[in-house]
Design a protein around this motif. Structure first.
Motif, PDB file in Angstrom:
ATOM      1  N   PRO A  28       0.815  -1.225   0.000  1.00 41.11           N
ATOM      2  CA  PRO A  28       0.000   0.000   0.000  1.00 41.11           C
ATOM      3  C   PRO A  28       0.850   1.277   0.000  1.00 41.11           C
ATOM      4  O   PRO A  28       0.460   2.279  -0.596  1.00 41.11           O
ATOM      5  N   THR A  29       2.019   1.233   0.659  1.00 41.43           N
ATOM      6  CA  THR A  29       2.872   2.434   0.711  1.00 41.43           C
ATOM      7  C   THR A  29       3.317   2.822  -0.696  1.00 41.43           C
ATOM      8  O   THR A  29       3.287   3.987  -1.091  1.00 41.43           O
ATOM      9  N   LEU A  30       3.728   1.802  -1.451  1.00 39.87           N
ATOM     10  CA  LEU A  30       4.173   2.024  -2.822  1.00 39.87           C
ATOM     11  C   LEU A  30       2.995   2.469  -3.694  1.00 39.87           C
ATOM     12  O   LEU A  30       3.116   3.390  -4.512  1.00 39.87           O
ATOM     13  N   ALA A  31       1.843   1.807  -3.499  1.00 39.21           N
ATOM     14  CA  ALA A  31       0.646   2.163  -4.271  1.00 39.21           C
ATOM     15  C   ALA A  31       0.260   3.625  -4.003  1.00 39.21           C
ATOM     16  O   ALA A  31      -0.112   4.360  -4.925  1.00 39.21           O
ATOM     17  N   THR A  32       0.407   4.050  -2.737  1.00 32.81           N
ATOM     18  CA  THR A  32       0.080   5.435  -2.375  1.00 32.81           C
ATOM     19  C   THR A  32       1.018   6.421  -3.070  1.00 32.81           C
ATOM     20  O   THR A  32       0.586   7.476  -3.550  1.00 32.81           O
ATOM     21  N   LEU A  33       2.325   6.061  -3.125  1.00 34.44           N
ATOM     22  CA  LEU A  33       3.291   6.914  -3.823  1.00 34.44           C
ATOM     23  C   LEU A  33       2.839   7.165  -5.256  1.00 34.44           C
ATOM     24  O   LEU A  33       2.887   8.293  -5.760  1.00 34.44           O
ATOM     25  N   ILE A  34       2.368   6.100  -5.883  1.00 37.33           N
ATOM     26  CA  ILE A  34       1.981   6.208  -7.285  1.00 37.33           C
ATOM     27  C   ILE A  34       0.692   7.008  -7.439  1.00 37.33           C
ATOM     28  O   ILE A  34       0.594   7.900  -8.291  1.00 37.33           O
ATOM     29  N   ILE A  35      -0.296   6.727  -6.583  1.00 44.64           N
ATOM     30  CA  ILE A  35      -1.571   7.449  -6.680  1.00 44.64           C
ATOM     31  C   ILE A  35      -1.360   8.926  -6.370  1.00 44.64           C
ATOM     32  O   ILE A  35      -1.857   9.805  -7.087  1.00 44.64           O
ATOM     33  N   THR A  36      -0.575   9.215  -5.323  1.00 45.17           N
ATOM     34  CA  THR A  36      -0.299  10.611  -4.964  1.00 45.17           C
ATOM     35  C   THR A  36       0.449  11.309  -6.095  1.00 45.17           C
ATOM     36  O   THR A  36       0.141  12.449  -6.460  1.00 45.17           O
ATOM     37  N   GLY A  37       1.439  10.602  -6.638  1.00 42.56           N
ATOM     38  CA  GLY A  37       2.237  11.169  -7.727  1.00 42.56           C
ATOM     39  C   GLY A  37       1.378  11.461  -8.946  1.00 42.56           C
ATOM     40  O   GLY A  37       1.521  12.507  -9.587  1.00 42.56           O
ATOM     41  N   ALA A  38       0.481  10.526  -9.253  1.00 38.61           N
ATOM     42  CA  ALA A  38      -0.365  10.681 -10.445  1.00 38.61           C
ATOM     43  C   ALA A  38      -1.476  11.700 -10.199  1.00 38.61           C
ATOM     44  O   ALA A  38      -2.134  12.144 -11.134  1.00 38.61           O
ATOM     45  N   GLY A  39      -1.701  12.060  -8.935  1.00 39.58           N
ATOM     46  CA  GLY A  39      -2.710  13.078  -8.596  1.00 39.58           C
ATOM     47  C   GLY A  39      -3.961  12.442  -8.017  1.00 39.58           C
ATOM     48  O   GLY A  39      -4.362  12.753  -6.914  1.00 39.58           O
ATOM     49  N   ASP A  40      -4.550  11.522  -8.752  1.00 39.01           N
ATOM     50  CA  ASP A  40      -5.753  10.823  -8.280  1.00 39.01           C
ATOM     51  C   ASP A  40      -5.956   9.561  -9.121  1.00 39.01           C
ATOM     52  O   ASP A  40      -5.098   9.210  -9.937  1.00 39.01           O
ATOM     53  N   GLN A  41      -7.099   8.898  -8.936  1.00 32.60           N
ATOM     54  CA  GLN A  41      -7.342   7.646  -9.645  1.00 32.60           C
ATOM     55  C   GLN A  41      -7.360   7.866 -11.162  1.00 32.60           C
ATOM     56  O   GLN A  41      -6.895   7.022 -11.927  1.00 32.60           O
ATOM     57  N   ASP A  42      -7.875   9.019 -11.598  1.00 36.91           N
ATOM     58  CA  ASP A  42      -7.870   9.329 -13.033  1.00 36.91           C
ATOM     59  C   ASP A  42      -6.443   9.434 -13.563  1.00 36.91           C
ATOM     60  O   ASP A  42      -6.146   9.006 -14.682  1.00 36.91           O
ATOM     61  N   GLY A  43      -5.578  10.018 -12.722  1.00 39.72           N
ATOM     62  CA  GLY A  43      -4.172  10.125 -13.114  1.00 39.72           C
ATOM     63  C   GLY A  43      -3.547   8.759 -13.292  1.00 39.72           C
ATOM     64  O   GLY A  43      -2.759   8.531 -14.224  1.00 39.72           O
ATOM     65  N   VAL A  44      -3.897   7.814 -12.404  1.00 37.31           N
ATOM     66  CA  VAL A  44      -3.373   6.450 -12.502  1.00 37.31           C
ATOM     67  C   VAL A  44      -3.887   5.781 -13.782  1.00 37.31           C
ATOM     68  O   VAL A  44      -3.138   5.126 -14.507  1.00 37.31           O
ATOM     69  N   THR A  45      -5.167   5.997 -14.060  1.00 32.59           N
ATOM     70  CA  THR A  45      -5.751   5.422 -15.269  1.00 32.59           C
ATOM     71  C   THR A  45      -5.041   5.947 -16.514  1.00 32.59           C
ATOM     72  O   THR A  45      -4.735   5.196 -17.449  1.00 32.59           O
ATOM     73  N   ALA A  46      -4.758   7.256 -16.505  1.00 31.41           N
ATOM     74  CA  ALA A  46      -4.064   7.857 -17.643  1.00 31.41           C
ATOM     75  C   ALA A  46      -2.655   7.268 -17.780  1.00 31.41           C
ATOM     76  O   ALA A  46      -2.183   7.002 -18.889  1.00 31.41           O
ATOM     77  N   LEU A  47      -1.985   7.061 -16.637  1.00 30.85           N
ATOM     78  CA  LEU A  47      -0.643   6.468 -16.629  1.00 30.85           C
ATOM     79  C   LEU A  47      -0.688   5.070 -17.256  1.00 30.85           C
ATOM     80  O   LEU A  47       0.112   4.733 -18.129  1.00 30.85           O
ATOM     81  N   LEU A  48      -1.679   4.270 -16.829  1.00 32.96           N
ATOM     82  CA  LEU A  48      -1.803   2.910 -17.364  1.00 32.96           C
ATOM     83  C   LEU A  48      -2.093   2.941 -18.857  1.00 32.96           C
ATOM     84  O   LEU A  48      -1.601   2.108 -19.616  1.00 32.96           O
ATOM     85  N   ARG A  49      -2.888   3.943 -19.284  1.00 33.26           N
ATOM     86  CA  ARG A  49      -3.209   4.054 -20.702  1.00 33.26           C
ATOM     87  C   ARG A  49      -1.943   4.363 -21.518  1.00 33.26           C
ATOM     88  O   ARG A  49      -1.752   3.826 -22.604  1.00 33.26           O
ATOM     89  N   ARG A  50      -1.078   5.222 -20.953  1.00 34.54           N
ATOM     90  CA  ARG A  50       0.182   5.532 -21.642  1.00 34.54           C
ATOM     91  C   ARG A  50       1.066   4.279 -21.767  1.00 34.54           C
ATOM     92  O   ARG A  50       1.668   4.020 -22.810  1.00 34.54           O
ATOM     93  N   LEU A  51       1.100   3.488 -20.691  1.00 28.81           N
ATOM     94  CA  LEU A  51       1.911   2.258 -20.729  1.00 28.81           C
ATOM     95  C   LEU A  51       1.394   1.298 -21.803  1.00 28.81           C
ATOM     96  O   LEU A  51       2.158   0.721 -22.581  1.00 28.81           O
ATOM     97  N   THR A  52       0.054   1.142 -21.823  1.00 30.80           N
ATOM     98  CA  THR A  52      -0.566   0.227 -22.775  1.00 30.80           C
ATOM     99  C   THR A  52      -0.347   0.663 -24.214  1.00 30.80           C
ATOM    100  O   THR A  52      -0.064  -0.149 -25.102  1.00 30.80           O
ATOM    101  N   SER A  53      -0.460   1.973 -24.416  1.00 29.61           N
ATOM    102  CA  SER A  53      -0.326   2.496 -25.774  1.00 29.61           C
ATOM    103  C   SER A  53       1.116   2.370 -26.276  1.00 29.61           C
ATOM    104  O   SER A  53       1.364   1.986 -27.430  1.00 29.61           O
ATOM    105  N   ALA A  54       2.092   2.628 -25.395  1.00 30.18           N
ATOM    106  CA  ALA A  54       3.501   2.471 -25.775  1.00 30.18           C
ATOM    107  C   ALA A  54       3.802   0.995 -26.065  1.00 30.18           C
ATOM    108  O   ALA A  54       4.551   0.663 -26.998  1.00 30.18           O
ATOM    109  N   HIS A  55       3.205   0.120 -25.281  1.00 30.41           N
ATOM    110  CA  HIS A  55       3.384  -1.319 -25.503  1.00 30.41           C
ATOM    111  C   HIS A  55       2.874  -1.719 -26.884  1.00 30.41           C
ATOM    112  O   HIS A  55       3.551  -2.432 -27.639  1.00 30.41           O
ATOM    113  N   GLY A  56       1.661  -1.229 -27.231  1.00 31.45           N
ATOM    114  CA  GLY A  56       1.091  -1.548 -28.543  1.00 31.45           C
ATOM    115  C   GLY A  56       1.986  -1.067 -29.683  1.00 31.45           C
ATOM    116  O   GLY A  56       2.218  -1.777 -30.668  1.00 31.45           O
TER     117      GLY A  56
END
Lengths: 229, 229
Positions: free
Chosen positions: B191-219
């Protein structure tokens, strides 16, 4: 890089009649470094904890630096590393296939017994080389810290469980038997290299004395960690 | 975006919730380097010739230098490398056990697909760190040359035998599925690590956007070597 001489002629026309033999020797050592790297990296997975695993991985990585120095020297001599390493792939692979360690202590014993004999052999033969290559071989051998690490681990394990000494002694004798068998194949298949050694040692008696020194150092090393020969 | 925290406060204040998260992140990356080393060293054995085998071994050895830099930084932060790496052993091992490559091209595809997504992830998260640690993470990631090497090999192999694309595409999708499954385990357990990422990304939408960037670069990477997502 000496421009006028092509790689092939560099080796065949040099004043030193041993240039081809030197390339064969450095090729064997270079392939040995690659294999040592792979084996130590693979042994790391058997390590009982992450600290030892990291230590072993770091030692493995150091072998690659050695490989790179040897490959650079081979290129300078006009030899293709891949080409001069190839003759040793089959015999060394055969040795490793027949002596796959089943656990951490067998892996360490294999490194301690096998690498040390090989190092002693290369140190003896280094004495037959010209300054620069002798220096290179000795420096590359000096860099290997796995033997010491392995000796400490084996000694500690036997102190904690003396019954281990018997199993590991049998294992060590098997390693020596398989190693000698492959060394004979290599000597028979590489007459140029064999000649370098016989010439360097002086005559057949010199070779016998060299082998006696290797055997005696091996026996002392076995005793030093509580194994019997 | 991220809450600014100075490197000095990370070192001295153990109560700082960010310091623990940074150690967890660097621990994950450090263990990833050890595993990358082992995997590349093991992949080297599948190489079709000695040249490629040596190249792969040299790239593997470079990962150990990265590991050493991360371990040194963890020690500076007052963290024991072994301790902060331990939580990642089980999930990463599970991933690797389920995705053991059967040949050279599967090994390369695994490196190309898996390492690149992991690198992208760490690059995104590096943006949430203070200067010094961000710099360290970016430098360590930059040093990895395996992805490029793997991409060239895959492209060449598919050009020579287009039927390979289908088999390797299925393999790549399986790798992503297994990787995401383990990533979810890690996120739930840290959870500590997960919090770092959520806080860094701003909020849950930020995390979703981050995941979308990862997926798109992968494709895009899949397409770049002739694989389909």
């Amino acid at each position: 890089m000496s421009e006028p001489s092509s790689p092939a002629s560099l080796i065949s026309t040099t004043a030193d009649p041993g240039a081809e033999a030197v390339a064969e020797l450095l090729g064997m050592l270079a392939y040995g470094e690659l294999l040592a790297f792979e084996r130590m990296a693979s042994d790391a997975r058997l390590a009982p904890d992450l600290d030892r695993r990291a230590v072993l991985s770091e030692m493995a990585a150091a072998e690659i630096t050695n490989y790179q120095r040897l490959a650079a020297r081979l290129a300078e001599l006009g030899a293709e590393p891949q080409q001069v390493m190839t003759p040793y792939v089959q015999p060394l692979q055969a040795y490793h296939n027949r002596t796959e360690p089943r656990d951490w202590l067998e892996a360490l014993t294999k490194a301690y017994v096998g690498d040390s004999v090989a190092d002693d052999f290369f140190r003896e033969v280094a004495a037959f080389l010209a300054d620069r290559d002798r220096q290179l071989v000795l420096e590359v051998l000096h860099d290997s810290r796995y033997g010491e690490f392995a000796a400490d681990e084996i000694r500690t394990a036997i102190a904690a469980d003396p019954k281990l000494a018997n199993r590991l002694s049998i294992w060590a004798r098997r390693l020596m038997g398989e190693g000698l068998s492959q060394a004979q194949h290599v000597a028979a298949a590489r007459p140029t290299l064999a000649t370098l050694i016989i010439t360097g040692a002086g005559d057949q008696d010199g070779v016998t004395a060299l082998l006696r020194r290797l055997t005696s150092a091996h026996g002392a090393r076995m005793n030093a960690v509580g194994l019997n020969n």
